[in-house]
Structure formats: structure tokens, C-alpha cells
Design a protein around this motif. Structure first.
Motif, mmCIF file in Angstrom:
data_model
loop_
_atom_site.group_PDB
_atom_site.id
_atom_site.type_symbol
_atom_site.label_atom_id
_atom_site.label_comp_id
_atom_site.label_asym_id
_atom_site.label_seq_id
_atom_site.Cartn_x
_atom_site.Cartn_y
_atom_site.Cartn_z
ATOM 1 N N UNK A 27 -25.688 0.568 33.612
ATOM 2 C CA UNK A 27 -26.923 1.227 34.714
ATOM 3 C C UNK A 27 -26.847 0.002 35.827
ATOM 4 N N UNK A 28 -26.811 0.431 36.986
ATOM 5 C CA UNK A 28 -27.018 -0.574 38.097
ATOM 6 C C UNK A 28 -28.246 -0.439 38.688
ATOM 7 N N UNK A 29 -29.139 -1.299 38.449
ATOM 8 C CA UNK A 29 -30.594 -1.329 38.722
ATOM 9 C C UNK A 29 -30.948 -1.828 40.293
ATOM 10 N N UNK A 30 -31.362 -0.864 40.961
ATOM 11 C CA UNK A 30 -31.662 -1.206 42.316
ATOM 12 C C UNK A 30 -32.900 -0.735 42.920
ATOM 13 N N UNK A 31 -33.332 -0.776 43.991
ATOM 14 C CA UNK A 31 -34.614 -0.617 44.304
ATOM 15 C C UNK A 31 -34.462 1.128 44.849
ATOM 16 N N UNK A 32 -33.392 1.869 44.721
ATOM 17 C CA UNK A 32 -33.448 2.935 44.959
ATOM 18 C C UNK A 32 -33.772 4.069 43.971
ATOM 19 N N UNK A 33 -33.446 5.273 43.952
ATOM 20 C CA UNK A 33 -33.868 6.295 43.035
ATOM 21 C C UNK A 33 -32.916 5.852 41.701
ATOM 22 N N UNK A 34 -33.218 6.060 40.450
ATOM 23 C CA UNK A 34 -32.362 5.613 39.513
ATOM 24 C C UNK A 34 -32.334 6.865 38.596
ATOM 25 N N UNK A 35 -31.310 7.537 38.310
ATOM 26 C CA UNK A 35 -31.199 8.579 37.296
ATOM 27 C C UNK A 35 -31.252 8.016 35.928
ATOM 28 N N UNK A 36 -32.144 8.183 34.996
ATOM 29 C CA UNK A 36 -32.200 7.796 33.799
ATOM 30 C C UNK A 36 -30.990 7.864 32.764
ATOM 31 N N UNK A 37 -30.214 7.148 32.326
ATOM 32 C CA UNK A 37 -29.291 7.243 31.380
ATOM 33 C C UNK A 37 -29.425 7.907 30.062
ATOM 34 N N UNK A 38 -28.829 9.234 29.760
ATOM 35 C CA UNK A 38 -29.360 9.978 28.763
ATOM 36 C C UNK A 38 -28.693 9.468 27.442
ATOM 37 N N UNK A 39 -29.318 9.218 26.740
ATOM 38 C CA UNK A 39 -28.883 8.476 25.121
ATOM 39 C C UNK A 39 -29.299 9.337 23.887
ATOM 40 N N UNK A 40 -28.550 9.168 23.008
ATOM 41 C CA UNK A 40 -29.200 9.710 21.633
ATOM 42 C C UNK A 40 -29.292 8.683 20.709
ATOM 43 N N UNK A 73 -33.145 8.075 29.230
ATOM 44 C CA UNK A 73 -33.924 9.472 28.779
ATOM 45 C C UNK A 73 -33.278 9.935 27.432
ATOM 46 N N UNK A 74 -34.160 9.841 26.395
ATOM 47 C CA UNK A 74 -33.783 10.258 25.222
ATOM 48 C C UNK A 74 -33.306 11.964 25.064
ATOM 49 N N UNK A 75 -32.421 12.205 24.486
ATOM 50 C CA UNK A 75 -31.864 13.358 24.231
ATOM 51 C C UNK A 75 -32.537 13.897 22.889
ATOM 52 N N UNK A 76 -33.170 14.779 22.810
ATOM 53 C CA UNK A 76 -34.077 15.260 21.485
ATOM 54 C C UNK A 76 -33.151 15.736 20.435
ATOM 55 N N UNK A 77 -33.358 15.391 19.243
ATOM 56 C CA UNK A 77 -32.778 15.788 18.074
ATOM 57 C C UNK A 77 -32.267 17.290 18.210
ATOM 58 N N UNK A 78 -33.086 18.148 18.489
ATOM 59 C CA UNK A 78 -32.946 19.623 18.371
ATOM 60 C C UNK A 78 -31.493 19.848 19.173
ATOM 61 N N UNK A 79 -31.127 18.976 20.084
ATOM 62 C CA UNK A 79 -29.950 19.264 20.701
ATOM 63 C C UNK A 79 -28.621 18.827 20.013
ATOM 64 N N UNK A 99 -23.415 17.383 24.774
ATOM 65 C CA UNK A 99 -24.691 17.270 24.963
ATOM 66 C C UNK A 99 -24.957 16.409 25.981
ATOM 67 N N UNK A 100 -24.072 15.792 26.613
ATOM 68 C CA UNK A 100 -23.976 14.824 27.897
ATOM 69 C C UNK A 100 -24.869 13.625 27.615
ATOM 70 N N UNK A 101 -24.701 13.245 26.236
ATOM 71 C CA UNK A 101 -25.074 11.702 25.837
ATOM 72 C C UNK A 101 -24.139 10.598 26.283
ATOM 73 N N UNK A 102 -24.763 9.876 27.150
ATOM 74 C CA UNK A 102 -23.770 8.729 27.515
ATOM 75 C C UNK A 102 -23.853 7.721 26.707
ATOM 76 N N UNK A 103 -24.938 7.399 25.749
ATOM 77 C CA UNK A 103 -24.956 6.312 24.981
ATOM 78 C C UNK A 103 -25.351 6.702 23.484
ATOM 79 N N UNK A 104 -24.891 6.201 22.565
ATOM 80 C CA UNK A 104 -25.250 6.576 21.278
ATOM 81 C C UNK A 104 -25.465 5.377 20.479
ATOM 82 N N UNK A 105 -26.780 5.311 19.708
ATOM 83 C CA UNK A 105 -27.206 4.386 18.924
ATOM 84 C C UNK A 105 -27.217 4.894 17.574
#
Length: 439
Positions: A27-40, A73-79, A99-105
Motif C-alpha cells: 500500500x502506498x500511503x499518501x495524503x490522497x484518497x486510498x482504496x482499502x486493500x481487501x484481505x481475507x 478492508x476485510x472480506x467476509x467469511x461468507x464470501x 473473491x478479490x482477496x489481495x492478501x491472505x492471512x
């Protein structure tokens, strides 16, 4: 207060390191609008029956930490298409891409018969189809499970943002109860997210402005228990305390540690004049740093200990000044419309947070150390008293509502001005101070 003192950290060879061919998830953190990264973050795998509930709770705290930043942004388990039933099983990356998860933990939890809790986790870059960094394992006592979750979240946050984390930290603040005209105040300490609240003083006397030492094991604060403001030094673990500054005929207040943990700067009012002093807490030796016929208060060291920012009305209105840590002629850095106070130097050293009063409103703002690039992050009836997260990314402060039933609460905001939210506390709360990361 001694929860999870036996925490151990080990880097394990749980997976292959990131290869050079794939671009890292970031994630590149700037002062502009940040689209939250979807994760599971599927529930961690319990490796024995005793760990079943802890595995679910740990995963939820990790997810809450990350989502609470506004960067994820957390992807819900139901997805979910796939489930993680074994920590060692290969990841079905196609199912998580779908389901467009960019990160998986993923994680696993084991509660041993002697009460020792072991937590391990992996972070995956789903679209690169590989592990991001190496797996980590944490081990400690069962009652420290929340700290383990925060440490997992800190590691994930750091790997993706490139910044240090701040979840495994605490906040000391003033707990407030009772009506506005008879408010009772006592010191309280909690995890950064409001959990594990403990009270450090009773409510028989007014307490103000607690401040952590650089190692987080001691707290400075001001108390009116003698009828006049006096500075006390409190040991967090034992809750033992002593008067730090007590001179007959004076009032002492607004203390703050220097980065060496042995030096304290504070204000003293004597004969109607308020100046800034510094003290060695071991020897008690003091030095007067200002001598103007004006009010100098709210001092805060730069991270390297070479300079002090403070507020003063020497120009006729309340403004911010910087001077050498040993005193000398200060230079003014605030020049906007309104009054400035409660300056606090960022842990990164690049910004100073402050309270500003202008046109009937209070604001929390930041500026460069030369006074340039002033930005106001909040506005309300009463916002005041900023404190920095350990990584210099988030500011916590006090917000008080208007009217006879008005109450003080803690809020936090990202330094970009995004993600303004209330911090969970029991009852009213004011004067927050963020600790460094715990060891």
C-alpha cells in the motif's frame, strides 16, 4: 500489569521467502484518497481442542486491527470459496483471487497443557501466488493472547505498508465520571484498542496530562492532591509513585520525558511567572530553560533530544516556539490565524502536532518543524491534546461535546485527515498519551 511478560518471538522457516521476480504487495500511503486493500483472514486453525475459541478470537483481533486503520478492508467469511483447515496445506490461490482477496492471512494456535500458548501465521500475496516474507511464531502465556494478535497484525501491517506497526501498544489517559460540575478523574491504562483497562490512581484528587517514558514502564502526571499542582512519577508495573518536583510556593505541571528516559521537561509557576525547566530524574538536578515575562508551557522534545517545542504567549497570543534542549533564544514556528498550543513532536521527527483555536472552533493539526505545510485534521466544539502513535501515522486526542451534559471522549485520526473515529473507553476519557511499542 504483568500480562504476557514472557512473550517470546521466533522467526521460523515456515515458507519460502519472497522471490525477486514478483512485485511485493504494497500500500502506498499518501495524503490522497486510498482504496482499502481487501484481505481475507480465515479463523486460525486450532491445533488442539483447547485452542478452538482462542483461534477464532485471535484471527478476529488481527482483522479488527487491520480494518481499523482504514487502509485495509476485510472480506467476509461468507464470501470464501476455500477454507483453511491445515496450516501446512498448499494455498488454493485461484479461490482467493476469485473473491478479490489481495492478501491472505493464515494462522494456527496451540494451547499446551502447561498453559503456554503458541501462535504462528503466514501472510500471502494472493495475486503473486506466494508468501510475503517468512512465517512468524509467538509464544507466551494464555492471558497474553491479545498481545500475540496485535503482534501478528503489526507484522502484517509492516510488510504491506513498509511502515512500523502500532497495535501492540497502550494508552494512558484520564478516566472521567460524574456530572460536569463535579467530575471525578483518575488515571487509567488500556490497550490501544480499549481492551484490558486498569486504573492506576483513585478519584479523590484531580489528575492531568499523563505521559509515558520512552520505554513505557513509567508515567509522569500532574496531581492536585495537595491543593496545588505537583508532578508525580509512577511505576506502571508496581503502581508505586513519588513526587518528582515539589518546591514550596510553586506550582509544577505539564511534564514530559526526554528520549533518554532520564531527562524531564516541565513548567513551573513561581511569583506569577511560568517558565520551562528540565530535570534529571535520577539526581534531581534542575535547569531553568526560559526566563521571559510570559507563560511558557507544554514542552515536548524532538526525537533526538536536541530541541524542545513549546507554547508561549510572548508575542501577545498563544503560539508555538522551538529552542535548543539546553535553552537559548527560541524561534516562532506558528503564524496562522488563531491560537496554538499543546505541541507534540512526531516520533519520526518530521512533524509537530498541535491544538489550534480559531473562529470559535478547536482543531487538531500538524505542521513541519519549520512551521510550513500546516494542515488541520479535525474541527469541533473542543478538540485538544494530541498524542502520536508509535509509528507517527495516527494521532489520538480528546474531543468534548457541548452543553451541561457534555462529555470528553478519545478520538483518533490518520495524519492525512482520514479515518476519524472514536476510541472505545469505559466512561468519559481525556488527556491520552500513547506508549511506545511493547517489548
Amino acid at each position: 500489569m504483568k500480562q504476557f511478560l514472557t512473550l517470546l518471538l521466533a522467526v521460523l522457516a515456515l515458507g519460502l521467502p519472497m522471490t525477486a521476480q514478483a512485485a511485493p504487495l504494497r500500500i502506498e500511503i499518501t495524503e490522497g484518497v486510498i482504496e482499502p486493500l481487501p484481505f481475507a483472514a480465515p479463523g486460525f486453525v486450532p491445533e488442539n481442542s483447547a485452542a478452538r475459541q482462542l483461534a477464532q478470537d485471535l484471527a478476529q483481533v488481527v482483522a479488527d486491527d487491520l480494518a481499523g486503520t482504514g487502509l485495509f478492508r476485510q472480506i467476509p467469511d461468507s464470501a470464501f470459496i476455500s477454507q483453511i483447515s491445515s496450516f501446512s496445506s498448499p494455498v488454493q490461490f485461484a479461490d482467493w483471487k476469485a473473491i478479490n482477496a489481495q492478501a491472505l492471512i493464515t494462522g494456527a494456535v496451540n494451547l499446551e497443557s502447561n498453559g503456554r500458548l503458541v501462535v504462528k501465521f503466514r501472510l500471502y500475496d494472493v495475486f503473486a501466488g506466494q508468501e510475503l516474507g517468512s512465517g512468524l511464531q509467538f509464544a507466551g502465556t494464555q492471558d497474553g493472547w491479545r498481545r500475540m494478535a496485535h503482534k501478528v497484525a503489526d507484522a502484517v501491517y509492516s510488510r504491506i505498508t513498509g511502515e512500523g506497526g502500532y497495535f501492540d501498544s497502550r494508552v494512558v489517559y484520564v478516566n472521567e465520571t460524574g456530572p460536569k460540575d463535579d467530575r471525578k478523574k483518575r488515571l487509567a491504562i488500556m490497550d490501544y484498542d480499549g481492551a484490558n483497562v486498569q486504573y492506576l490512581t483513585d478519584s479523590r484528587s484531580i489528575v492531568l496530562a499523563p505521559r509515558f517514558s520512552p520505554t513505557g514502564d513509567r508515567i509522569l502526571y500532574t496531581s492536585y492532591e495537595t491543593g496545588f499542582p505537583r508532578i508525580y512519577l509512577l511505576d506502571v508495573a508496581s503502581v508505586r509513585r513519588r513526587v518528582l518536583e515539589d518546591q514550596t510556593g510553586t506550582m509544577s505541571f505539564a511534564p514530559r520525558f526526554g528520549p533518554d528516559g532520564q531527562t524531564v521537561v516541565y513548567s513551573v509557576t513561581r511569583g506569577g511567572n511560568t517558565d520551562i525547566y528540565r530535570m534529571n530524574v535520577s539526581t534531581g538536578a534542575t535547569q531553568r530553560l526560559t526566563s521571559a515575562a510570559s507563560i511558557e508551557t507544554a514542552p515536548s522534545f524532538s526525537p533526538d533530544g536536541s530541541q524542545i517545542v513549546f507554547e508561549s504567549d510572548r508575542s501577545g497570543t498563544q503560539q508555538l516556539y522551538i529552542m535548543d534542549a539546553t535553552g537559548g533564544e527560541p524561534r516562532r514556528i506558528s503564524f496562522g490565524q488563531g491560537r496554538y498550543g499543546t505541541p507534540v513532536w512526531s516520533p519520526r521527527g518530521d512533524l509537530i502536532a498541535f491544538t489550534k483555536q480559531s473562529k470559535g472552533r478547536f482543531h487538531i493539526g500538524v505542521m513541519r518543524t519549520d512551521g510550513s505545510e500546516e494542515r488541520l485534521l479535525t474541527a469541533s466544539f473542543l478538540d485538544e491534546g494530541p498524542t502520536w502513535s508509535p509509528n507517527g501515522r495516527v494521532i489520538m486526542f480528546t474531543r468534548e461535546t457541548q452543553g451541561a451534559n457534555g462529555q470528553a471522549s478519545l478520538y483518533s485520526v490518520d495524519i492525512s485527515g482520514r479515518n476519524l473515529k472514536r476510541v472505545k473507553t469505559l466512561g468519559g476519557a481525556s488527556d491520552p498519551a500513547w506508549s511506545p511499542l511493547q517489548n
